[in-house]
Scaffold this active site. Structure first.
Site, mmCIF file in Angstrom:
data_model
loop_
_atom_site.group_PDB
_atom_site.id
_atom_site.type_symbol
_atom_site.label_atom_id
_atom_site.label_comp_id
_atom_site.label_asym_id
_atom_site.label_seq_id
_atom_site.Cartn_x
_atom_site.Cartn_y
_atom_site.Cartn_z
ATOM 1 N N CYS A 171 7.763 -5.841 15.226
ATOM 2 C CA CYS A 171 7.494 -4.885 16.302
ATOM 3 C C CYS A 171 6.081 -5.174 16.804
ATOM 4 O O CYS A 171 5.161 -5.377 16.005
ATOM 5 C CB CYS A 171 7.623 -3.452 15.807
ATOM 6 S SG CYS A 171 9.290 -3.088 15.220
ATOM 7 N N CYS B 126 3.617 8.341 1.176
ATOM 8 C CA CYS B 126 4.199 7.354 2.086
ATOM 9 C C CYS B 126 4.292 6.029 1.345
ATOM 10 O O CYS B 126 3.268 5.474 0.954
ATOM 11 C CB CYS B 126 3.310 7.244 3.318
ATOM 12 S SG CYS B 126 3.855 5.983 4.475
ATOM 13 N N GLU C 226 0.824 -1.205 0.000
ATOM 14 C CA GLU C 226 0.000 0.000 0.000
ATOM 15 C C GLU C 226 0.863 1.264 0.000
ATOM 16 O O GLU C 226 1.955 1.293 0.553
ATOM 17 C CB GLU C 226 -0.940 -0.023 1.205
ATOM 18 C CG GLU C 226 -1.934 -1.171 1.062
ATOM 19 C CD GLU C 226 -2.934 -1.271 2.210
ATOM 20 O OE1 GLU C 226 -4.003 -1.840 1.969
ATOM 21 O OE2 GLU C 226 -2.662 -0.805 3.325
ATOM 22 N N CYS D 56 7.008 -7.387 6.764
ATOM 23 C CA CYS D 56 8.239 -6.988 7.446
ATOM 24 C C CYS D 56 8.623 -8.118 8.384
ATOM 25 O O CYS D 56 7.764 -8.721 9.034
ATOM 26 C CB CYS D 56 8.044 -5.696 8.231
ATOM 27 S SG CYS D 56 9.557 -5.136 9.053
ATOM 28 N N CYS E 178 -0.596 5.545 10.020
ATOM 29 C CA CYS E 178 0.679 4.903 10.345
ATOM 30 C C CYS E 178 0.495 3.547 11.001
ATOM 31 O O CYS E 178 -0.221 3.439 11.972
ATOM 32 C CB CYS E 178 1.348 5.741 11.426
ATOM 33 S SG CYS E 178 2.624 6.723 10.880
ATOM 34 N N CYS F 126 2.843 -3.135 15.573
ATOM 35 C CA CYS F 126 2.748 -2.783 14.153
ATOM 36 C C CYS F 126 2.013 -3.866 13.365
ATOM 37 O O CYS F 126 2.375 -5.041 13.429
ATOM 38 C CB CYS F 126 4.156 -2.576 13.595
ATOM 39 S SG CYS F 126 4.204 -2.372 11.800
#
Ligand code: SAH
Ligand code: SF4
Length: 369
Positions: free
Chosen positions: A118, A107, A94, A114, A345, A121
């Protein structure tokens, strides 16, 4: 056997010049093509009208212009826009456009998922599939320009402009180093997007050796995802901290700034209710960053399905920002944008065929380590 055509969106300018040499063409032809691709968003050699027909025909056979495939676009009530791009079977990443006054920030993502996990996230919880190619990273900017109505005959005109790019979408850019740096070079090149070094920001969870390399190869603005003022807490929130703990990370920030004079590091700090948001945490943070020229970006936590965390209340975020301000540290609180379309975010989910986690699940079932 015929070689797969070369995707011209994979090159930065020196790379394109070198490839043009291998096909017996002059460097200025490469510069012309670079402008067609990125100033004008050309996706067909036939559009490149100032190239000789013979060269166009040659390029047709040897090369292609293959951006990622656009799957869907969504518009938020606040003007934020999100696009999902297909990057291979079953995988989507995205890209988000955030207009703010004169400024327009794009962004972009650098990996499918990933691997760093974390705990707060959404991308990290999905696992990891693969690195994006340069064409897929630059392709996000290429698409966004088209979608925002950049005038193909006049590269300076668009309905909305992209003045800033942040690598804060899905993935850890510094774990996809080569493709990311090549993409950064395209963003900065006057023959392509011509963005200034300070308007392109790499966000990293703190991959120290790659921060050092970046300071040499392409010292763009750097944001470091801090999220905790001590190793005990950061080990839990950002597990890569076990490899590159805070003392090592702070030293790397200082080294980076030595090569990017007059710059500062932006420390990102996600505000998690009752976890990292007390006055005591703020005090510890002030001592931690004392020797680094920096600003803070406080990010109210954006929830996603299945998370155990909650967002710090607004008065707590304000109090935390005041503690930093009292110590002379500029702290801005990021406005949550586009949350009606899950574009805020840490909410970017895309679609990830996880290649990492599946192995772990299998191992757990069989009881093998
Ligand atoms: N991997 C890089 C860049 C992508 S994440 C990094 O970690 O820096 C971009 C920013 O969003 C990081 O600061 C990240 O910590 C933050 N973030 C991740 N999940 C979030 C969430 N749920 N709410 C708010 N911010 C989040
Ligand atoms: Fe990866 Fe960044 Fe999410 Fe951590 S915060 S899991 S490094 S994308």
């Amino acid at each position: 056997m015929t070689a797969a055509p070369v995707n011209l969106l994979d090159f930065d300018l020196p790379g394109l010049v070198a490839w043009f040499e291998t096909i017996g063409e002059k460097p200025f032809r490469a510069r012309q093509v670079m402008r067609w691709l990125h100033h004008f968003g050309a996706d067909d050699f036939a559009q490149m009208t100032d190239l000789a027909k013979t060269l166009r025909a040659k390029l047709e056979t040897l090369a292609c212009i293959a951006p990622p495939v656009l799957m869907a676009g969504q518009n938020s009530d606040d003007g934020t826009r999100k696009w999902a791009l297909q990057v291979g079977p079953g995988n989507q990443v995205e890209t988000v456009y955030i207009p703010e006054g004169e400024r327009g920030t794009l962004c972009i993502s650098t990996q499918v998922g990933c691997a760093l996990e974390c705990s707060f996230c959404s991308t990290g919880q999905q696992g990891f599939n693969r690195n994006l190619t340069t064409a897929e990273i630059v392709g996000q900017l290429w698409w966004a320009n088209k979608a925002l109505g950049r005038d193909p005959r006049d590269a300076t005109k668009a309905d909305r402009v992209i003045s800033n790019v942040v690598l804060m979408g899905m993935g850890e850019p510094l774990l996809n180093y080569d493709a990311t740096v090549r993409a950064l070079k395209v963003m900065l090149d006057d023959h392509a997007y011509g963005l200034s070094r300070r308007r392109v920001t790499v966000s990293t969870s703190g991959i120290v050796p790659a921060m050092d390399r970046l300071s040499q190869d392409c010292p763009v603005a750097l944001a470091v995802s801090l999220h905790a003022p001590n190793d005990r807490l950061r080990d839990q929130l950002v597990p890569i901290n076990k490899k590159y703990p805070l003392k090592v990370l702070m030293a790397a920030c200082q080294r980076y700034l030595a090569f990017a004079p007059r710059d500062f590091i932006t420390f990102e700090y996600v505000m998690l209710d009752g976890i990292n948001d007390s006055d005591a945490h703020a005090r510890e943070l002030i001592a931690l960053v004392a020797d680094v020229s920096c600003k803070f970006n406080l990010i109210p936590f954006n929830p996603f399905p299945g998370t155990a965390y909650t967002r710090s209340p607004a008065p707590r975020v304000r109090a935390f920002a005041s503690r930093l301000a009292e110590a002379g540290i500029v702290a801005t609180t990021r406005k949550t944008r586009g949350d009606d379309i899950d574009a805020a975010c840490g909410q970017l989910a895309g679609q990830v065929v996880d290649k990492s986690r599946r192995v772990v699940v299998h191992d757990q079932r069989t009881g093998r380590a």
